[in-house]
Design an enzyme around this catalytic site. Structure first.
Site, PDB file in Angstrom:
ATOM      1  N   LYS A 137      58.333  25.925  69.521  1.00 38.74           N
ATOM      2  CA  LYS A 137      58.389  27.392  69.446  1.00 38.74           C
ATOM      3  C   LYS A 137      59.611  27.883  70.227  1.00 38.74           C
ATOM      4  O   LYS A 137      59.598  27.978  71.448  1.00 38.74           O
ATOM      5  CB  LYS A 137      57.123  28.048  70.001  1.00 38.74           C
ATOM      6  CG  LYS A 137      57.022  29.450  69.450  1.00 38.74           C
ATOM      7  CD  LYS A 137      56.422  30.496  70.328  1.00 38.74           C
ATOM      8  CE  LYS A 137      57.162  30.964  71.501  1.00 38.74           C
ATOM      9  NZ  LYS A 137      58.354  31.808  71.213  1.00 38.74           N
ATOM     10  N   GLU A 210      60.059  23.570  83.265  1.00 33.37           N
ATOM     11  CA  GLU A 210      61.453  23.748  83.693  1.00 33.37           C
ATOM     12  C   GLU A 210      61.650  25.250  83.859  1.00 33.37           C
ATOM     13  O   GLU A 210      61.761  25.978  82.872  1.00 33.37           O
ATOM     14  CB  GLU A 210      62.407  23.190  82.617  1.00 33.37           C
ATOM     15  CG  GLU A 210      62.187  21.716  82.289  1.00 33.37           C
ATOM     16  CD  GLU A 210      62.718  20.777  83.358  1.00 33.37           C
ATOM     17  OE1 GLU A 210      63.419  21.257  84.271  1.00 33.37           O
ATOM     18  OE2 GLU A 210      62.422  19.575  83.291  1.00 33.37           O
ATOM     19  N   CYS A 244      69.979  28.944  84.056  1.00 31.74           N
ATOM     20  CA  CYS A 244      68.974  28.642  85.079  1.00 31.74           C
ATOM     21  C   CYS A 244      69.629  28.061  86.323  1.00 31.74           C
ATOM     22  O   CYS A 244      69.214  28.338  87.439  1.00 31.74           O
ATOM     23  CB  CYS A 244      67.920  27.699  84.520  1.00 31.74           C
ATOM     24  SG  CYS A 244      68.601  26.170  83.871  1.00 31.74           S
ATOM     25  N   GLU A 333      65.341  35.908  90.830  1.00 28.45           N
ATOM     26  CA  GLU A 333      66.378  35.450  89.917  1.00 28.45           C
ATOM     27  C   GLU A 333      67.026  36.646  89.220  1.00 28.45           C
ATOM     28  O   GLU A 333      66.337  37.555  88.766  1.00 28.45           O
ATOM     29  CB  GLU A 333      65.732  34.527  88.872  1.00 28.45           C
ATOM     30  CG  GLU A 333      66.729  33.883  87.934  1.00 28.45           C
ATOM     31  CD  GLU A 333      66.042  32.981  86.901  1.00 28.45           C
ATOM     32  OE1 GLU A 333      65.004  33.384  86.342  1.00 28.45           O
ATOM     33  OE2 GLU A 333      66.553  31.875  86.650  1.00 28.45           O
TER      34      GLU A 333
HETATM   35  P1  NAD Z   1      60.044  33.513  79.212  1.00 26.99           P
HETATM   36  O1  NAD Z   1      59.130  32.845  80.159  1.00 26.99           O
HETATM   37  O2  NAD Z   1      59.930  34.971  79.056  1.00 26.99           O
HETATM   38  O3  NAD Z   1      59.891  32.903  77.744  1.00 26.99           O
HETATM   39  C1  NAD Z   1      60.096  31.535  77.480  1.00 26.99           C
HETATM   40  C2  NAD Z   1      59.344  31.154  76.213  1.00 26.99           C
HETATM   41  O4  NAD Z   1      57.941  31.289  76.455  1.00 26.99           O
HETATM   42  C3  NAD Z   1      59.645  32.024  75.006  1.00 26.99           C
HETATM   43  O5  NAD Z   1      59.686  31.202  73.864  1.00 26.99           O
HETATM   44  C4  NAD Z   1      58.457  32.966  74.945  1.00 26.99           C
HETATM   45  O6  NAD Z   1      58.180  33.464  73.665  1.00 26.99           O
HETATM   46  C5  NAD Z   1      57.343  32.066  75.418  1.00 26.99           C
HETATM   47  N1  NAD Z   1      56.176  32.746  76.000  1.00 26.99           N
HETATM   48  C6  NAD Z   1      56.129  33.941  76.620  1.00 26.99           C
HETATM   49  N2  NAD Z   1      54.872  34.192  77.049  1.00 26.99           N
HETATM   50  C7  NAD Z   1      54.119  33.121  76.705  1.00 26.99           C
HETATM   51  C8  NAD Z   1      52.751  32.767  76.893  1.00 26.99           C
HETATM   52  N3  NAD Z   1      51.893  33.573  77.531  1.00 26.99           N
HETATM   53  N4  NAD Z   1      52.325  31.576  76.429  1.00 26.99           N
HETATM   54  C9  NAD Z   1      53.175  30.736  75.807  1.00 26.99           C
HETATM   55  N5  NAD Z   1      54.482  31.016  75.578  1.00 26.99           N
HETATM   56  C10 NAD Z   1      54.953  32.200  76.038  1.00 26.99           C
HETATM   57  O7  NAD Z   1      61.516  33.099  79.659  1.00 26.99           O
HETATM   58  P2  NAD Z   1      62.888  33.545  78.978  1.00 26.99           P
HETATM   59  O8  NAD Z   1      63.209  34.937  79.371  1.00 26.99           O
HETATM   60  O9  NAD Z   1      62.894  33.185  77.545  1.00 26.99           O
HETATM   61  O10 NAD Z   1      63.907  32.554  79.687  1.00 26.99           O
HETATM   62  C11 NAD Z   1      64.550  32.835  80.886  1.00 26.99           C
HETATM   63  C12 NAD Z   1      63.941  32.016  81.999  1.00 26.99           C
HETATM   64  O11 NAD Z   1      64.010  30.634  81.676  1.00 26.99           O
HETATM   65  C13 NAD Z   1      64.701  32.162  83.292  1.00 26.99           C
HETATM   66  O12 NAD Z   1      63.791  32.254  84.355  1.00 26.99           O
HETATM   67  C14 NAD Z   1      65.488  30.872  83.378  1.00 26.99           C
HETATM   68  O13 NAD Z   1      65.876  30.498  84.676  1.00 26.99           O
HETATM   69  C15 NAD Z   1      64.530  29.913  82.770  1.00 26.99           C
HETATM   70  N6  NAD Z   1      65.231  28.716  82.318  1.00 26.99           N
HETATM   71  C16 NAD Z   1      64.989  27.540  82.952  1.00 26.99           C
HETATM   72  C17 NAD Z   1      65.678  26.405  82.567  1.00 26.99           C
HETATM   73  C18 NAD Z   1      65.450  25.088  83.234  1.00 26.99           C
HETATM   74  O14 NAD Z   1      65.794  24.073  82.633  1.00 26.99           O
HETATM   75  N7  NAD Z   1      64.874  25.027  84.424  1.00 26.99           N
HETATM   76  C19 NAD Z   1      66.603  26.469  81.528  1.00 26.99           C
HETATM   77  C20 NAD Z   1      66.805  27.691  80.915  1.00 26.99           C
HETATM   78  C21 NAD Z   1      66.116  28.809  81.302  1.00 26.99           C
END
Ligand code: NAD
Length: 483
Positions: A137, A210, A244, A333
């Protein structure tokens, strides 16, 4: 969306896939690599259009990263996944021991929007090479790319149903989590990571999380200054800061603070950024910068948030000084083109400052004294450390990637990167020639005396193992007498 149907399709597809040898699976990876490389031009354009990142960054940080990781698996994949022979203690003389790695079954991968190619494909391909079926997803923010991802897998010839791409928002993600995954691999925010972990606890299934970061970059007084300026610029502003592992806090030793700040500001004015990906993230940055200014920080580069055009995704580099712990930007962040620069006076002070957030994803130390840099680095609470460089560990497929503290649980990439998508099975094999074993019934007084002697002579203060080990290894010496 029929969640049950999605999982039963995946299970069905996994049956044949897991029976293939590693080499058999790798043939699909070679064609995937070719398809991806051949499509690099239009793919980088689509990525540019979908995320706002420059084509250069799409090519380097997204496409090349996946291509080099596939080459790494061609060399290392079999070594990670084939049964691994291990040593057997002398007391178990005559037996063989090994570890087997078996597919988990169906892996659910939930991905973010900032690197929508790399952060979908590397976990998906890792899970596939380990023999699993994948339900992927991607983020709703970059859903334009979903059809293209599907096409890549189809063109590479992966069997139908093995990789299902399910488009949708957090509700769709949550519904998939409630299905029947055997492992959830999640990349995203800490808040969503917590929800995934809670749901997985109820199901008693493993997760790899992650999550976000608030990475510090530490510049000591003897750092190679020009390189440190260039590195800090790239670390802070590549992908418009939506990384990230992006640099969010720069700490500079006070003797060179003025010099560094002047050069950094000069160079930052020349940098051309892509755009941010969506207005939600612009708003996060805007609120944090406004909060910092209201609490006494000074914006020494960039436009005051109050003057920003509300719909624009084009944000110029922002630099704050005089940031302190009571401001949101100090601990939360930002995930945007904003960085704070703060002087420090001693190694102890900067280590304390660098570790003063709940995150622990990456950190870097810049100095020509590598002994001192390593000693500081070893005390930083982070999963990824660069010395005189930034964010680089994630690009080396030989290294694991994961965060500590709130930045995540578990890791992928590197020597264990495929095994984390497997269940491990410990196997010990005896030729079955002895009629009984020392620890089996009956517990005779003779056997008990031998075990007491073993404890004392093998592990005690006077070690004389040669007096007892041979006796323990020759079963007829302790075999109970037959009636
Ligand atoms: P997010 O948590 O809002 O969403 C991530 C994914 O989770 C999306 O596909 C979203 O649709 C899904 N999602 C949202 N709510 C959910 C739920 N209740 N159950 C299941 N899935 C759900 O994060 P984002 O805004 O897409 O990404 C940014 C964040 O990701 C930042 O905090 C960034 O640091 C982190 N990030 C971490 C890494 C790493 O490797 N550590 C890499 C890239 C981004």
């Amino acid at each position: 969306m029929d969640v049950a149907q999605i999982y039963s399709t995946a299970e069905e597809a996994s049956r044949h896939w897991k029976s293939l040898s590693i080499q058999g699976r790798l043939t699909y990876f070679r064609s995937f690599q070719k398809v991806l490389a051949d499509r690099a031009e239009d793919l980088s354009e689509i990525l540019q259009h979908t995320t706002g990142k420059p084509a250069f960054e799409a090519l380097t940080a997204e496409i090349l990263t996946v291509l080099t990781t596939i080459s790494y698996w061609e060399r290392e994949g079999a070594r990670q996944l084939l049964p691994a022979k291990t040593r057997t203690p002398l007391l178990f003389w005559g037996r063989r021991s090994w570890i087997e790695y078996h597919p988990m079954g169906v892996v659910l991968i939930i991905a973010p929007w900032n690197y929508p190619l790399q952060l979908t494909l590397i976990p998906a391909l890792s899970a596939l090479l380990a023999g699993n079926a994948v339900i992927l997803k991607p983020s709703e923010v970059t859903s334009e790319l979903d059809g293209y991802l599907e096409k890549l897998f189809a063109e590479a010839g992966f069997p139908a149903g093995l990789v299902q791409i399910v488009s949708g928002d957090g509700e769709v993600g949550a519904a998939l989590v409630q299905g029947d995954p055997d492992l959830i691999f999640f990349t995203g925010s800490v808040a969503t990571g917590r929800k995934i972990q809670q749901a997985s606890a109820n199901k008693l299934i493993p997760t790899i999380l992650e999550l976000g970061g608030k990475d510090p970059l530490i510049i000591l007084e003897d750092a190679p200054l020009e390189r440190a300026v260039q590195g800090a610029l790239w670390g802070s502003f590549t992908n418009c800061g939506q990384v990230c592992l992006g640099t969010e806090r720069i700490y500079v030793q006070e003797q060179i603070y003025g010099d560094f700040l002047e050069r950094f500001l000069q160079e930052a004015q020349q940098v051309t950024l892509g755009t941010m990906t969506w207005t939600h993230q612009v708003q996060v940055v805007k609120d944090q910068v406004a909060d910092a200014i209201a609490k006494g920080a000074r914006l020494v580069l960039g436009d005051d948030p109050q003057t920003w055009d509300s719909d624009s995704l084009q944000i110029k580099p922002l630099v704050l000084v005089d940031v302190h712990g009571g401001m949101n930007i100090a601990t939360q962040e930002s995930f945007g083109p904003v960085v704070s620069i703060t002087p420090f006076s001693s190694d102890e002070e900067v280590i304390r400052l660098a570790n003063a957030t709940a995150y622990g994803l990456g950190a870097s130390v810049w100095s020509q004294d590598l002994v001192r840099a390593r000693s500081i680095a070893s005390r930083l609470e982070a999963g990824n450390i660069s010395i005189n460089d930034t964010m680089i560990t994630v690009a080396n497929p030989h290294l694991p990637f994961g965060g500590v503290k709130n930045s995540g649980l578990g890791a992928y990439h590197g020597p264990e990167g495929l095994r984390v998508f497997c269940t491990t099975r410990a196997v010990m094999e005896s030729k079955g020639r002895a009629r009984s074993e020392l620890n089996w019934f009956p517990y005779t007084s003779e056997k008990e005396a031998l075990i007491r002697a073993l404890v004392k002579n093998v592990y005690g203060s006077q070690r004389r193992w040669w007096k007892v080990i041979p006796k323990a290894l020759i079963p007829p010496l302790w075999w109970p007498k037959k009636d």
